[in-house]
Design a protein around this motif. Structure first.
Motif, PDB file in Angstrom:
ATOM      1  N   ARG A  52       0.832  -1.192   0.000  1.00  0.00           N
ATOM      2  CA  ARG A  52       0.000   0.000   0.000  1.00  0.00           C
ATOM      3  C   ARG A  52       0.878   1.258   0.000  1.00  0.00           C
ATOM      4  O   ARG A  52       0.612   2.224  -0.717  1.00  0.00           O
ATOM      5  CB  ARG A  52      -0.922   0.017   1.220  1.00  0.00           C
ATOM      6  CG  ARG A  52      -2.255   0.660   0.916  1.00  0.00           C
ATOM      7  CD  ARG A  52      -3.178   0.527   2.079  1.00  0.00           C
ATOM      8  NE  ARG A  52      -2.664   1.240   3.239  1.00  0.00           N
ATOM      9  CZ  ARG A  52      -3.427   1.651   4.250  1.00  0.00           C
ATOM     10  NH1 ARG A  52      -4.711   1.406   4.233  1.00  0.00           N
ATOM     11  NH2 ARG A  52      -2.913   2.271   5.262  1.00  0.00           N
ATOM     12  N   VAL A  82       1.922   7.330  -6.735  1.00  0.00           N
ATOM     13  CA  VAL A  82       1.102   8.439  -7.235  1.00  0.00           C
ATOM     14  C   VAL A  82       1.848   9.755  -7.067  1.00  0.00           C
ATOM     15  O   VAL A  82       1.935  10.575  -7.989  1.00  0.00           O
ATOM     16  CB  VAL A  82      -0.243   8.488  -6.474  1.00  0.00           C
ATOM     17  CG1 VAL A  82      -1.020   9.717  -6.884  1.00  0.00           C
ATOM     18  CG2 VAL A  82      -1.045   7.246  -6.752  1.00  0.00           C
ATOM     19  N   ARG A 140       2.084   1.919  -3.491  1.00  0.00           N
ATOM     20  CA  ARG A 140       1.111   2.470  -4.433  1.00  0.00           C
ATOM     21  C   ARG A 140       0.844   3.948  -4.158  1.00  0.00           C
ATOM     22  O   ARG A 140       0.759   4.758  -5.072  1.00  0.00           O
ATOM     23  CB  ARG A 140      -0.186   1.667  -4.371  1.00  0.00           C
ATOM     24  CG  ARG A 140      -0.148   0.477  -5.321  1.00  0.00           C
ATOM     25  CD  ARG A 140      -1.383  -0.359  -5.210  1.00  0.00           C
ATOM     26  NE  ARG A 140      -1.307  -1.236  -4.064  1.00  0.00           N
ATOM     27  CZ  ARG A 140      -2.371  -1.598  -3.348  1.00  0.00           C
ATOM     28  NH1 ARG A 140      -3.551  -1.139  -3.651  1.00  0.00           N
ATOM     29  NH2 ARG A 140      -2.224  -2.416  -2.331  1.00  0.00           N
ATOM     30  N   VAL A 141       0.743   4.292  -2.855  1.00  0.00           N
ATOM     31  CA  VAL A 141       0.503   5.698  -2.520  1.00  0.00           C
ATOM     32  C   VAL A 141       1.700   6.551  -2.922  1.00  0.00           C
ATOM     33  O   VAL A 141       1.554   7.637  -3.497  1.00  0.00           O
ATOM     34  CB  VAL A 141       0.217   5.827  -1.011  1.00  0.00           C
ATOM     35  CG1 VAL A 141       0.147   7.282  -0.615  1.00  0.00           C
ATOM     36  CG2 VAL A 141      -1.082   5.144  -0.681  1.00  0.00           C
TER      37      VAL A 141
END
Lengths: 253, 219
Positions: free
Chosen positions: A159, A166, A162-163
């Motif tokens: 997680r 961005v 992925r954050v």
């Protein structure tokens, strides 16, 4: 099988961390040796060639400053490509790659800033000016540190990746600004003189050691990057084993 | 979408005087500066536009972490993820509502602060115009930060650190356009048009990035 799908299957073969570890084990010694050779030749060349008629001996700072500045941008590009890999293909190694590259990028950016500052004192008479190139590289340094902090702040590694991905992609806006800042804003920092359409504007005498040092630095980056990726994979395995052991222990109670 | 806009607007205005807090913070930041640099009116009028811009930037960051956090807490974020309208559009509307509730009051308050700074009419007008054009960009960039912060247990401070470097181009062109309006030789239009271009650029990038981050954080 067409050529592209073959290439894709090659990359997805590497998605298996065990296979990546085996590959890393084999190529790290070679890459480290090549790095050492390039850096030794580059350092020898940069100390044996004569100094600049205007800048004297301080021109040798360039052989450290320019490669590290190049790498500070290339490292961010590598991170952006990894971020695309994370978001589009959910490639597990892309997570690891982006995470391993961030501290390296921060280190090279810091090196570029420090050597530039040391060079600026005798040339411009000041340690720091708020010039377009200097400021944008300083922002890049802050962004690296922020990305490292963000990645550490989230517990779950996938997680977090992925954050962070961005934000890496949004921050990529800064890279062209850095690259062209010296052409767009006519400020104290000299304009681009090596990579430009009309060919290099500096003497081959200086270009040769610079070129060897740039290759050496790039090899150094990739060696360190692969080593950091290997460490990260091992770290995750240890964490997984620990979790497993803890679960077993709690079941026995 | 209109319903969402007004709902968000009402929520942020009623929640503890949201808009007023931002303006108050803005006022405090700008009022602190003369204490720091001394009450020299010439100096203040010279650095005035920059101070008003920095104050507005900091004040705009203040309420950012609330942009998605409340929705996350009461579960309506999951509903927004599931509904049929594209998430990017939802985020865009939420950004507009947030901008109207927090940044627009700052723009309206900026002329009064310009008077404190001993700025002349042209400088005040230019500051207000550049703030109006540039502050949406700050909200759009901040939306990405706010979406990222949803994943963090306590992300308020980290968001400011992540968002501030990205807003620096907006600050640069906002302030340089203001100075161009005051000082004669520099033309006003080029930096102002770049500022508008930045706002439009981040209007595309910001909501898209925020939507991507929101989708990835809630699993």
């Amino acid at each position: 099988m067409s050529e592209t799908s073959l290439a894709i299957s090659k990359i997805s073969d590497l998605a298996n961390p065990t296979r990546f570890l085996a590959l890393a084990q084999r190529i790290i010694p070679w890459m480290a040796a090549a790095t050492a050779i390039c850096l030794i030749i580059g350092l020898y060349l940069s100390f044996s060639t004569k100094g600049d008629y205007q800048q004297g001996e301080t021109v040798r700072i360039m052989y450290l400053h320019v490669p590290s500045a190049w790498l500070s941008m290339m490292c961010y590009t590598v991170m952006s490509i990894s971020a695309i890999g994370t978001l589009v293909w959910r490639h597990p190694l892309a997570d690891v790659s982006a995470k391993a590259a961030a501290p390296l990028g921060a280190a090279f950016t810091l090196l570029a800033l420090v050597t530039g500052s040391l060079w600026g004192k005798p040339m411009w008479g000041t340690w720091w000016v708020w010039d377009a190139r200097l400021t944008s590289v300083f922002i890049l340094f802050l962004m690296y540190l922020g990305l490292v902090a963000l990645n550490r702040a989230i517990d779950d590694p996938s997680r977090a990746a992925r954050v962070t991905a961005v934000l890496i992609l949004v921050g990529f806006v800064n890279i062209p600004i850095i690259k062209f800042s010296v052409d767009w804003w006519n400020t104290l920092h000299q304009p681009a003189s090596v990579v430009r359409l009309a060919g290099p504007a500096i003497d081959p005498e200086f270009l040769r050691p610079l070129f060897v040092m740039a290759i050496g630095f790039t090899l150094l980056f990739f060696t360190l990057h692969i080593m950091a990726m290997r460490n990260e994979i091992w770290r995750r395995r240890v964490a997984a084993q620990r979790r497993l052991a803890a679960r077993m222990a709690s079941r026995e109670d | 979408m209109t319903a969402l806009f007004f709902r968000d607007l009402k929520l942020s205005i009623r929640a503890g005087g949201g808009a007023l807090i931002g303006v108050l913070f803005f006022l405090t930041v700008v009022a602190v500066i003369p204490f720091g640099v001394g009450p020299d009116l010439n100096l203040l009028s010279r650095i005035g536009p920059a101070i008003v811009w920095i104050g507005a930037l900091l004040a705009a960051l203040l309420g950012l972490d609330r942009l998605f956090q409340a929705e996350r807490d009461d579960g309506s974020l999951d509903l927004m993820l599931m509904q049929e309208t594209p998430l990017v559009l939802t985020v865009l509307v939420k950004c507009f509502a947030h901008w109207t509730a927090t940044s627009l009051p700052l723009v309206i308050a900026s002329p009064f602060l310009g008077l404190f700074m001993n700025m002349d009419e042209v400088a005040i007008g230019a500051t207000m115009l550049t703030l109006l054009a540039g502050s949406p960009a700050i909200t759009f960039i901040g939306a990405v930060g706010a979406a990222v912060a949803v994943a963090l247990p306590r992300g308020g401070l980290l968001v400011s650190i992540l968002v501030l470097p990205l807003t620096i181009p907006v600050l640069i062109f906002g302030v340089s356009a203001t100075y161009a309006a005051v000082e004669d030789p520099a033309p006003f239009l080029p930096p102002f048009l770049i500022l508008i271009a930045l706002t439009m650029f981040f209007a595309v990038i910001g909501p898209a990035g925020a939507a991507l981050a929101l989708r990835n954080t809630s699993d």
